[in-house]
Every structure is written in structure tokens, then in C-alpha cells.
Design a protein around this motif. Structure first.
Motif, PDB file in Angstrom:
ATOM      1  N   SER A   5       4.354 -12.351  -5.136  1.00  0.00           N
ATOM      2  CA  SER A   5       4.512 -11.204  -6.089  1.00  0.00           C
ATOM      3  C   SER A   5       3.994 -10.256  -5.428  1.00  0.00           C
ATOM      4  N   VAL A   7       3.636  -5.883  -6.501  1.00  0.00           N
ATOM      5  CA  VAL A   7       3.420  -4.855  -7.603  1.00  0.00           C
ATOM      6  C   VAL A   7       3.779  -3.339  -6.768  1.00  0.00           C
ATOM      7  N   SER A   8       4.800  -2.363  -7.608  1.00  0.00           N
ATOM      8  CA  SER A   8       4.643  -1.195  -7.167  1.00  0.00           C
ATOM      9  C   SER A   8       4.927  -0.278  -8.335  1.00  0.00           C
ATOM     10  N   VAL A   9       4.186   0.903  -8.340  1.00  0.00           N
ATOM     11  CA  VAL A   9       4.422   1.696  -9.466  1.00  0.00           C
ATOM     12  C   VAL A   9       5.908   2.415  -9.363  1.00  0.00           C
ATOM     13  N   SER A  12      10.750  -1.151  -9.843  1.00  0.00           N
ATOM     14  CA  SER A  12      10.365  -2.621 -10.009  1.00  0.00           C
ATOM     15  C   SER A  12      11.298  -3.608  -8.914  1.00  0.00           C
ATOM     16  N   LEU A 117      -2.756  -9.012 -11.377  1.00  0.00           N
ATOM     17  CA  LEU A 117      -1.672  -8.463 -11.577  1.00  0.00           C
ATOM     18  C   LEU A 117      -1.470  -7.211 -12.554  1.00  0.00           C
ATOM     19  N   LYS A 118      -2.473  -7.617 -13.549  1.00  0.00           N
ATOM     20  CA  LYS A 118      -2.204  -6.859 -14.926  1.00  0.00           C
ATOM     21  C   LYS A 118      -3.111  -5.538 -14.310  1.00  0.00           C
ATOM     22  N   THR A 121      -0.735  -3.224 -11.876  1.00  0.00           N
ATOM     23  CA  THR A 121       0.539  -2.753 -12.440  1.00  0.00           C
ATOM     24  C   THR A 121       0.647  -1.412 -12.883  1.00  0.00           C
ATOM     25  N   GLY A 122       1.429  -0.496 -12.390  1.00  0.00           N
ATOM     26  CA  GLY A 122       1.399   0.854 -12.775  1.00  0.00           C
ATOM     27  C   GLY A 122       0.549   1.685 -11.904  1.00  0.00           C
ATOM     28  N   CYS A 124       0.161   1.369  -8.323  1.00  0.00           N
ATOM     29  CA  CYS A 124       0.289   1.526  -7.073  1.00  0.00           C
ATOM     30  C   CYS A 124       1.437   2.403  -6.422  1.00  0.00           C
ATOM     31  N   ASP A 127       4.408  -1.081  -2.121  1.00  0.00           N
ATOM     32  CA  ASP A 127       4.392  -2.589  -2.564  1.00  0.00           C
ATOM     33  C   ASP A 127       3.149  -3.433  -2.105  1.00  0.00           C
ATOM     34  N   ASP A 786       3.179   7.262 -15.244  1.00  0.00           N
ATOM     35  CA  ASP A 786       2.605   6.259 -15.070  1.00  0.00           C
ATOM     36  C   ASP A 786       1.131   6.361 -14.509  1.00  0.00           C
TER      37      ASP A 786
END
Length: 804
Positions: A5, A7-9, A12, A117-118, A121-122, A124, A127, A786
Motif C-alpha cells: 500500500s 499513500v500520496s497526497v 493517486s 492508512l486513514k 491519507t491527504g 503526504c 509516496d 488538501d
């Protein structure tokens, strides 16, 4: 096995951009990135993508740091995703892999992973992938976490430092290994274990580093690694030794590999850059576990890197709050063990490696490619090749710099490297084809900054006049006008405001000003200073005056000039313009519009809307440095200016001189008036070209979409917008009602301190009532929206709220 997984602000996974970003080296048609890879490019044709000239800087794959403690959620005061990934981007790191401990809850169950993860999110800039954790009793959680995308698992063979992440016993390791067999996943070991009686408490002065060093001898690592190699050979599960500090374990590792063990090993920047002999008394910022050892041991680690016995170099970025470092007492035995270095890994490594004949290919192997493979990202990260993510770091290996606190992006600035002078300045970081970090002022695009760096030429040279002609054409396009008298005043928007008023109004004449914020107040002041009779139409802050009110005032006061701010940045109002020009002309009045905060961000048509004088500043949507102010006068305005009976009060702003300097009067020669800001002209011309490249309509649409997205996010957080009428909300500047019970100054200060993000308070009539957020020009993006939303959410969570 699914991919880890991420995450990147910024982008996607679905819209990941492959390697289409072409980089041009000056005076060269090819670029050698590593010994193995050479890319060639032909720039004689349109390549269909952005071309970035990086001069003599070096380009290589973005760094993958697979050992980072972000600590969020639960210990965000130690470090969080926002600050950690911002620091990573500033250091050329395009991917980090977050460790499972120090956050609360730790990443030891599928549910806890989903919570992590939550939180990420938004928040970062780069990655992010994730390690899970192995602790006693969680073996049935491992496969579900693998399916959810965890890159692998970490365990401790000794107390981890936090009680919520207990270390494992031999039984736990056997059950975990059985679960991991056949998955392709990897088990990471903090390879230290208590070895009785060697590790019994050591006496000595706790402020001496040697006291702490004696308490963590090499045998703790060698015995732990012996256990790891035996398990690795028994189960044939991929195993990895994190932060190897003791060179005495290298023979064990080599022997296990020769026997077929799928075993890898990393070391860290602090073991390669710091020596036990040089750690000062009580300098607990140097404490980490395993400990920093002596210089002879350090040289053996460097030799192992050279021969491939050690596979990669990572940061083990493990920050904490300053109080946990026990700086006042200097007690190494009580201080938290961890070092912050995420932002400085590349220059730390290169400063020492370059002296030991390491090549740039070694940097790529040890800091990009091998960490990517360990993290199951080897098919996406760590290389520059077709099909890989366009993750790049652009850096200058020959330039030195000193680490200073004000340049650190980690949440807590405490690091043993403060004051170090290193080689290797990161100039830019690109994530999947998008710029996420640029050395220098972040709100001016590189293209405009580079234009402003061109050699200065004389302000009366023919080449300068050609540049000025280009600027004039760009302003005409931006203003949507054919006015001949179009130019850029040498100064900021205030200068253009005075230029408009001083040239069109004579003492004793009537001026009408619409006031719904600070800019109307400023126009009133300027007109009054030259002896005009000034009348006003006042609207409450957050609203605007109607056309009916304007016509009534025009009929009553018969002004020669009516002033209106199209974008009132102090209150966030976008004033409707349609029909006002016609009303002004009906009453023989000139229509003056301030568009400093709106031009390029909201529709405006100077000629169609009957605007007689329009001005703006260079530093808003245009993203150029402040210092030039585009302005345009209609023929009606010029007739008024050039038929006046008195001279304008300002020689510097006298339009008859300015029109000649800018070639607007059709005279055969230009006469010296003042020294024009040639460097600022370079930047202004480039910024107008950037706007033209995007297109006015597309720029308007982008700003509107981002504003609506941002406003919806604010309202979903329970925040209220100061401008109630949606169509009257300025797309470039949003005013947010200061939430009751909070000190707005505390919130803005907290966001600046923790996020390095400036949110302004109110201005003029909105002072103390609102926050003002500018998202304009290159900063107008959903990603930046964001970032601000996340910053506000964090501030509201941590700042004091009165219950009274």
C-alpha cells in the motif's frame, strides 16, 4: 501477493505517471545516470511533455528510505506524515516505508493498519509504504495484512522502547515464519538481544557516552544475528537485518548467505557518519540503539558496503520530543534512543562516500534500487527506465551547505547533525513526473525563477524594449483589451493604484469609492491626499454593493472616477462587474478596477465590461516576484489624463512619461524617465507566458474548481465561510470564519510551526474575524487544498479551545 500500500497526497496510484519526464543537461544530448543506464534524448522535435533544463545538476532515481518512524497516529508530537514526508521531499526521498511501532496503535493488526492508512491519507508529500509488526500472539494477522498491502514485518528480539510493541520469543518467531512461508514477504529484525550476564547494568557516569556504549556491546548484535540466520536457513523466508552497527556480525551474515539464506542487511547514516570517540559529554541527541561504535568499526562497515556485504543505507529516522532526550541532565541511560536524519541522508552519505571512492552508481544501488526491492517496490521505484515511476532527485554533489535549524522540516529540529557542513544540495524532487520540492522560494515556479536569473542588461537597450513589448502583449491578453496604453508600473499594486488615481483626478474633482474591504479604504485615502472630494458606497465586509446602489451614487455625486476592487482579498469577495462600466459611462465617469487578487483566477474582460483603468500586481496568480504592476488605460481614460489642467502630483507615476518609456505614445524615440527593473521584467514576461500557455479560460476554470473543492472540505469540517453568497466568493483567496472558542493567532502560529505553512489572519475590516487562505497561480491545486485542510484539522485538534 499484492503490491504494498502507498499513500500520496499528490497523486493517486490510478493516475501514476510513468517516465515521460525528460531532463536535459546543458550542452549535452545524453545523460548518464548510472554505470548501467544511459538515456539519450533528441530535442529537435516536439516531445509532447515538459522539458526541464537542470543545468549542471545531477539527475538520479528518487531515494527510497525503507526505515522511517513516522509515529502517527498517537505520537504525532514526535513526528507526523505531513512533516516527515515534507522533510523527505526536501532530501530527495520520493518513497518512505513507515515502521510499525511508536504509533498508537502500532501496525500489528489489519484494523490498526487501516487506521494508519486513514491518518496518512491527504497528509503526504511523497509516496509512503508500510511495514507491519510481529508481536507475541498476532501470527494470524500477518496474512490479512499482506493481502491489504503491507510490505513486510518487523520484530524486536529485545525491548522495543515502547510497551505497546513487545519483543518476541523464539516460539513467536517459529509461528510467524510458518505464516510467512510461501508469501514472498520479508521479516525484519531489530537484531539485539539480552545476553546474560554481559548486558547486566553497567556502572559509570551516565553523561559519558562510553557508559551507554558499554551497556550495548557487540555481542548483543552477534548473538541476535546468529539466531536470525538459523531461522532464515530453516524456513527459507526472506529475512532482513535492520540498522547493523557492529562489523563483528559480518562474518555470520556472509556465512549464512553462502549457505543459501535469503538474507539482506542495512546500515544507517549515523553509523557511517558518527564515531563514539567524538560524541560530547551529555550530548544525548547522539543516542540510538544499537549504539554508535568506534571509528575502526565504522571503516569496516564502509568496506562491507563497498564489497556488497551490506545491501543498503537508510536513515532509521526515529525522532521524539526534546524532553525525551533528557538534554538538561545529559543522561544517556534515560534518554530516548533515536536519531533524526530523514532530510539529510543523501548529503550525509555522499559527503563521506565520495572520500572513499564510491561512485554515483553506488549511491543509486544503496539508497534507491536495493531499498525498493526490499520493500517489494522494485518494479516501480529505484530505477530510471520505461514503466517505472518518474521519481527523480536533482542535486548538486559538489556544492556544500551547513545544516541549520531553520532549514529542517522534521517536526522536532533536534538532530546530532546541527552545524554539520555537508556536500550535496538537493535542488528538486520529482514524484511521478510532478515537482514536489524545489530549492528556493516555493511559490515562484522554477521557470519564472530561472527567467529572473538571466544577466542584467541596460534598461534603455533595444533588447529591453523588445521584452517590454512582449510584456505589453501579455498584459493585453490577460486583461482582454486592445488598449494601446498598456504597461507595467515599476512597483507593487499600491504603485499602480496611485498611478491610476494620480493621473486621472485633479484637486477638487469628485471621486466615488466602493468600500467593502481594505482596498477601498486605501483608494479613499489616496484620492483624499490629492485634494479630491471623495464619497463612498459602503457594503458590510463579506458582501458587495449592488448596481442600483452604484447608479444612485453616480447620479448624486457625479464623480470623474469610480473605484472598485474586483477581488477584495481582505474579505474574500469577488465583486460582480457586469453593467457597472455602462453605468459609469452613462454618467461620464471613468471606471477603475483593482484586480490584484483576481486577474487570471476569475473571468474579467476589460473592453467588454467597459473598464477604463485596470491594474494588478505580479505576485498573485502570475506567481512572479513582487515589484511590477500591470496597468492599462482606455482611450476615454487617456483623454482625461492628457487634457488635465494640472500636472500629476507624482513625477515618477506621470503617465505621459511612462507611456513614452513603454512605447505607447507613437513617438519616434523613448526618453529616459527612470531605471526600469530589468530583472523583474524578465520574470513578468515569463509569468505572462506561463499564463498564456495554460490559457485564460483554463486558468479561470482551474481556480474555480479548486476553490469549490476547498470550500466543500472546509464546510465538511464544520468551518464557516465568511462570504455567504457562493457566486461572490473569490476563487483565489478564501476567508474562513475564525471558529468560536479558539485564539486565531494560536492556530496560525501552530500551523506555521508544525507545517511551515502560512495562513493569514483578517485584514482591515476582517481583522480578528477570519483566516485568509490564498490558493492562486501554481498553488491552486486540490493537493494544496488538501494540505491546508489537513493543517487546519490538526490545529483544531491540538490548539486550546475555551469552553466559556
Amino acid at each position: 501477493m499484492c503490491s504494498p500500500s502507498q499513500v500520496s497526497v499528490k497523486h493517486s496510484a490510478a493516475d501514476r505517471q510513468k517516465l515521460e519526464f525528460i531532463v536535459q543537461r546543458r550542452n549535452s544530448s545524453s545523460i548518464s545516470f548510472t554505470k548501467e543506464q544511459t538515456f539519450t534524448s533528441n530535442f529537435t522535435e516536439d516531445v509532447g511533455c515538459e522539458v526541464l533544463d537542470v543545468g549542471d545538476s545531477l539527475v538520479m532515481p528518487g531515494i527510497v528510505d525503507c526505515h522511517v518512524h513516522v509515529n502517527e497516529p498517537g505520537r504525532t508530537s514526535w513526528e507526523g506524515f505531513w512533516t516527515a514526508t515534507r522533510a523527505a521531499a526536501a532530501g530527495g526521498v520520493t518513497t518512505i516505508v513507515d515502521m510499525p511501532l511508536n504509533s498508537i496503535p502500532p501496525t500489528t493488526t489489519l484494523r490498526n493498519f487501516q487506521e494508519k492508512l486513514k491518518e496518512a491519507t491527504g497528509n503526504c508529500f511523497v509516496d509512503v509504504a508500510f511495514w507491519g509488526g510481529v508481536v507475541p500472539g498476532n501470527q494470524l494477522e500477518l496474512r490479512p495484512m499482506i493481502q491489504a498491502g503491507v510490505a513486510g514485518f518487523k520484530c524486536f528480539l529485545i525491548h522495543s522502547g515502547v510497551d505497546e510493541f513487545p519483543h518476541v520469543a523464539e516460539f513467536d518467531l517459529h509461528t510467524a515464519m510458518k505464516q510467512l512461508q510461501g508469501t514472498g514477504s520479508v521479516l525484519l529484525f531489530h537484531a539485539e538481544m539480552d545476553v546474560h550476564p554481559t548486558t547486566q547494568k553497567i556502572g559509570g557516569d551516565p553523561s559519558h557516552y562510553s557508559t551507554f556504549l558499554q551497556s550495548r556491546p557487540d555481542i548483543m548484535e552477534t548473538e541476535a544475528i546468529r539466531t536470525v540466520t538459523e531461522l532464515c536457513l530453516q524456513y527459507r523466508v526472506r529475512c532482513h537485518i535492520v540498522h547493523l552497527s557492529s562489523a563483528k556480525a559480518l562474518k555470520l551474515i556472509q556465512k549464512a548467505r553462502q549457505a543459501g539464506a535469503p538474507l539482506t542487511v542495512e546500515t544507517t547514516h549515523h553509523y557511517l557518519s558518527l564515531c563514539a570517540e567524538n560524541i560530547p559529554l551529555g550530548a544525548t541527541q547522539f543516542k540510538c540503539c544499537p549504539p554508535i561504535r568506534g571509528s575502526a568499526n565504522q571503516e569496516q562497515l564502509w568496506s562491507a558496503l563497498k564489497t556488497g556485504q551490506i545491501d543498503m543505507v537508510v536513515s532509521d529516522h526515529s525522532p521524539c520530543t526534546p524532553d525525551l532526550k533528557k538534554l538538561e541532565s545529559g543522561d544517556f541511560t534515560q534518554a530516548w534512543g533515536g536519531i533524526s536524519s530523514l532530510q539529510f541522508g543523501l548529503p550525509l552519505f555522499w559527503s563521506s562516500a565520495s572520500k572513499r571512492d564510491f561512485q554515483l552508481a553506488d549511491v543509486v544501488r544503496l539508497m534507491s534500487r536495493n531499498p525498493a526491492y526490499l520493500s517489494s517496490l522494485g518494479h516501480l521505484k529505484g530505477s530510471l527506465a520505461p514503466g517505472f515511476d518518474a521519481d527523480l532527485v536533482i542535486w548538486d554533489p559538489e556544492t556544500g551547505f551547513q545544516i541549520q535549524e531553520e532549514g529542517i522540516h522534521h517536526r522536532n529540529k533536534l538532530t546530532p547533525y546541527l552545524g554539520f557542513t555537508l556536500q550535496g544540495v538537493v535542488r528538486a524532487t520529482i514524484l511521478r513526473g510532478q515537482l514536489v520540492y524545489k530549492d528556493g522560494p516555493s511559490n515562484v515556479p522554477p521557470r519564472i525563477l530561472e527567467a529572473g536569473a538571466k544577466p542584467v542588461i541596460g534598461h534603455m537597450h533595444p533588447e529591453t524594449f523588445e521584452i517590454m513589448s512582449d510584456i505589453k502583449s501579455g498584459i493585453q491578453y490577460m486583461f482582454q483589451t486592445q488598449n494601446r496604453t498598456t504597461l507595467a508600473v515599476s512597483g507593487t499594486g499600491h504603485t499602480a493604484m496611485e498611478c491610476a488615481i494620480f493621473n486621472t483626478v485633479e484637486p477638487g474633482e469628485s471621486v466615488l469609492v466602493a468600500i467593502n474591504g481594505i482596498w477601498g479604504e486605501r483608494a479613499f485615502d489616496m484620492a483624499e491626499r490629492i485634494g479630491a472630494r471623495v464619497n463612498t458606497i459602503v457594503a458590510p465586509p463579506g458582501s458587495y454593493v449592488t448596481n442600483r446602489e452604484i447608479e444612485r451614487a453616480l447620479s448624486e455625486h457625479r464623480p470623474v472616477l469610480f473605484f472598485l476592487a474586483h477581488g477584495e482579498s481582505s474579505t474574500g469577495v469577488l465583486h460582480p462587474l457586469d453593467g457597472i462600466g455602462e453605468l459609469c459611462h452613462k454618467y461620464n465617469c471613468l471606471f477603475l478596477v483593482d484586480s490584484v487578487a483576481s486577474i487570471g483566477g476569475a473571468p474579467l474582460y476589460m473592453d467588454q465590461q467597459g473598464i477604463d483603468i485596470l491594474y494588478t500586481g505580479s505576485q498573485k496568480v502570475l506567481n512572479a516576484p513582487p515589484g511590477t504592476a500591470p496597468i492599462s488605460f482606455s482611450e476615454r481614460a487617456c483623454q482625461k489624463v492628457f487634457s488635465r489642467t494640472t500636472k500629476p502630483v507624482s513625477f515618477f507615476l506621470d503617465l505621459s512619461w511612462l507611456a513614452n518609456y513603454w512605447g505607447c505614445d507613437d513617438k519616434p524615440a523613448r526618453i529616459y524617465h527612470h531605471t526600469g527593473p530589468v530583472t523583474a521584467f524578465y520574470s513578468l514576461r515569463e509569468s505572462l507566458a506561463v499564463l498564456a500557455d495554460e490559457g485564460l479560460v483554463k486558468s479561470w476554470e482551474r481556480h474555480q474548481k479548486v476553490a469549490e473543492y476547498f470550500h466543500a472540505g472546509l464546510e465538511s469540517m464544520g468551518l464557516k465561510l465568511f462570504v455567504k453568497e457562493k457566486r461572490a466568493r473569490l476563487p483565489t483567496v478564501t476567508t474562513i470564519v475564525a471558529p468560536p472558542g479558539y485564539d486565531w493567532k494560536e492556530i496560525t502560529a501552530y500551523i506555521m510551526k508544525t507545517r511551515n505553512l502560512e495562513i493569514s489572519g483578517g485584514l482591515g475590516p476582517s481583522a480578528g474575524l477570519v483566516f485568509r487562505v490564498g490558493l492562486m497561480g501554481c498553488n491552486s491545486s486540490k493537493a494544496n487544498a488538501d494540505m491546508v485542510l489537513a493543517a487546519l484539522k490538526d490545529a483544531l485538534k491540538h490548539c486550546h479551545r475555551s469552553k466559556v
